[in-house]
Design an enzyme around this catalytic site. Structure first.
Site, short mmCIF file in Angstrom:
data_model
loop_
_atom_site.label_atom_id
_atom_site.label_comp_id
_atom_site.label_asym_id
_atom_site.label_seq_id
_atom_site.Cartn_x
_atom_site.Cartn_y
_atom_site.Cartn_z
N GLY A 1 -7.16 5.27 5.47
CA GLY A 1 -6.57 6.17 4.49
C GLY A 1 -7.01 7.61 4.68
N ARG B 1 -11.59 2.68 11.39
CA ARG B 1 -12.72 2.47 10.48
C ARG B 1 -13.08 0.99 10.49
NH1 ARG B 1 -10.64 2.53 5.67
NH2 ARG B 1 -11.18 0.36 5.34
N GLU C 1 0.81 -1.21 0.00
CA GLU C 1 0.00 0.00 0.00
C GLU C 1 0.85 1.27 0.00
OE1 GLU C 1 -3.51 -0.51 2.78
OE2 GLU C 1 -2.29 -2.24 3.35
N SER D 1 -6.62 -3.00 3.39
CA SER D 1 -7.12 -2.46 2.12
C SER D 1 -7.53 -3.53 1.13
CB SER D 1 -6.06 -1.54 1.48
OG SER D 1 -5.94 -0.36 2.22
N GLU E 1 -13.60 -6.28 9.52
CA GLU E 1 -12.33 -5.91 10.14
C GLU E 1 -12.41 -4.49 10.67
OE1 GLU E 1 -8.99 -5.69 7.49
OE2 GLU E 1 -10.13 -4.66 5.94
N ASN F 1 -9.90 -1.23 10.86
CA ASN F 1 -8.66 -0.69 10.32
C ASN F 1 -8.16 0.42 11.24
OD1 ASN F 1 -6.72 0.69 8.77
ND2 ASN F 1 -7.74 0.18 6.86
N ASP G 1 -15.31 -2.05 8.88
CA ASP G 1 -16.00 -2.44 7.65
C ASP G 1 -16.98 -3.56 7.91
OD1 ASP G 1 -14.41 -0.58 6.34
OD2 ASP G 1 -12.89 -2.05 5.80
N TYR H 1 -9.26 2.66 -4.32
CA TYR H 1 -8.33 3.74 -4.62
C TYR H 1 -8.31 4.16 -6.08
CZ TYR H 1 -6.80 2.59 0.07
OH TYR H 1 -6.77 2.35 1.42
#
Length: 320
Positions: free
Chosen positions: A290, A266, A31, A157, A284, A286, A268, A227
């Protein structure tokens, strides 16, 4: 987060004390490019706020670099290993340099999807059942009934995620020649595929912000969808029933607290809307979300009346 106008007044007062912030970005994970974009946005915002900023593209000499510039605080804009798995956090702890986002223990647990389950599921937060399998075993037989998902145990990601279906071109069983994460990782996490919708909730400080639905052209929110501009539609706030929204906010905040996250995180979700509340699962959490122009945390913050510059300032101040 309280009234946006009063919060801006508080921030105006706090940023009068200017800091030397090292923005740590890049590195050598899968990443890297996303991290560089996040880091640039953060550094620009900090400079706009009046701080002295050192932009640091991490290499193997990072400890020497940081020791040379001795910042007041490090903004960790790294994604993936080693910036997200506790390695950099441990180094900064030893150097006694404050840093943003989660600490060592939280980072070690949250990047590992199985360790995360061991923390969250006993606390009543639903996650898909799964098991760790050797990649070599996939060439012999499926680990779960199709459709199922294969993902690295400790990457973020959606790097290296594959959905194996009856009509996928991977073969049955998976062929040695099929391109997929089994060629890159010795072990993978196999989980049942949950049909339905992609949802996500950011937590800032100790408050869940809102819920975003992610609608992708290819049907799965993978690395490219995250992205690449135009591949994913962000519906923010998500058009979902109030009880599902409340559950997302509750699960995200509880995951943040249970795992010991700091700054921002964050979480998900995958939601099978035919199953109602029983169809909502955490995928998950995070710890290093980002901060790019397409990223979800800045977008949700804006919906709550928090500008990008304010968001960066809040994260830095919490690190101190």
């Amino acid at each position: 987060m309280g009234n946006p106008a009063s919060r801006r007044g508080d921030l105006t007062a706090t940023i009068k004390k200017k800091l030397h912030v090292a923005v740590l970005m890049g590195g050598w994970s899968a990443e890297r490019e996303v991290s560089l974009t996040s880091g640039k946005g953060v550094a620009d915002a900090l400079e706009k706020n009046g701080h002295k900023v050192s932009r640091v593209d991490m290499d193997r000499n990072i400890a020497l670099v940081l020791d040379g510039i001795r910042p007041d605080v490090v903004f960790n804009a790294l994604h993936g290993v080693p910036g997200e798995d506790g390695s950099v956090q441990g180094m900064l702890d030893l150097m006694q340099i404050p840093y943003t986002h989660s600490g060592l223990a939280t980072s070690v647990i949250a990047i590992d999807k199985e360790l995360t389950k061991q923390q969250l599921v006993p606390a009543g937060i639903p996650m898909p059942k799964g098991k760790i399998v050797s990649s070599a075993s996939l060439y012999e037989a499926d680990p779960l009934p199709r459709p199922y998902v294969l993902k690295p145990v400790n990457e973020g990601s959606s790097v290296g995620v594959a959905i194996v279906t009856d009509d996928s071109n991977y073969g049955n069983p998976i062929s040695h020649d099929a391109v997929g994460p089994w060629q890159e990782f010795e072990e993978l996490l196999a989980e049942p595929f949950i049909r339905g919708r992609e949802l996500t909730t950011a937590v800032l400080g100790d408050k869940a912000l809102c819920v975003t639905e992610l609608k992708t052209a290819q049907g799965f929110y993978d690395y490219d969808a995250k992205y690449s501009e135009g591949l994913t539609e962000h519906v923010c706030p998500a058009q979902i029933p109030e009880n599902i929204e409340a559950l997302c906010l509750d699960y995200a905040l509880r995951a943040h607290r249970i795992l010991g996250c700091k700054g921002t995180s964050r979480t998900d979700f995958r939601w099978d809307d035919e199953q109602g509340a029983a169809g909502l699962f955490v995928l998950e959490t995070n710890t290093q979300p980002g901060m790019t122009p397409l990223s979800l945390v800045p977008e949700q913050a804006r919906k709550m009346g928090i500008s990008y510059e304010e968001l960066v300032e809040i994260i830095v101040r919490e690190a101190l």
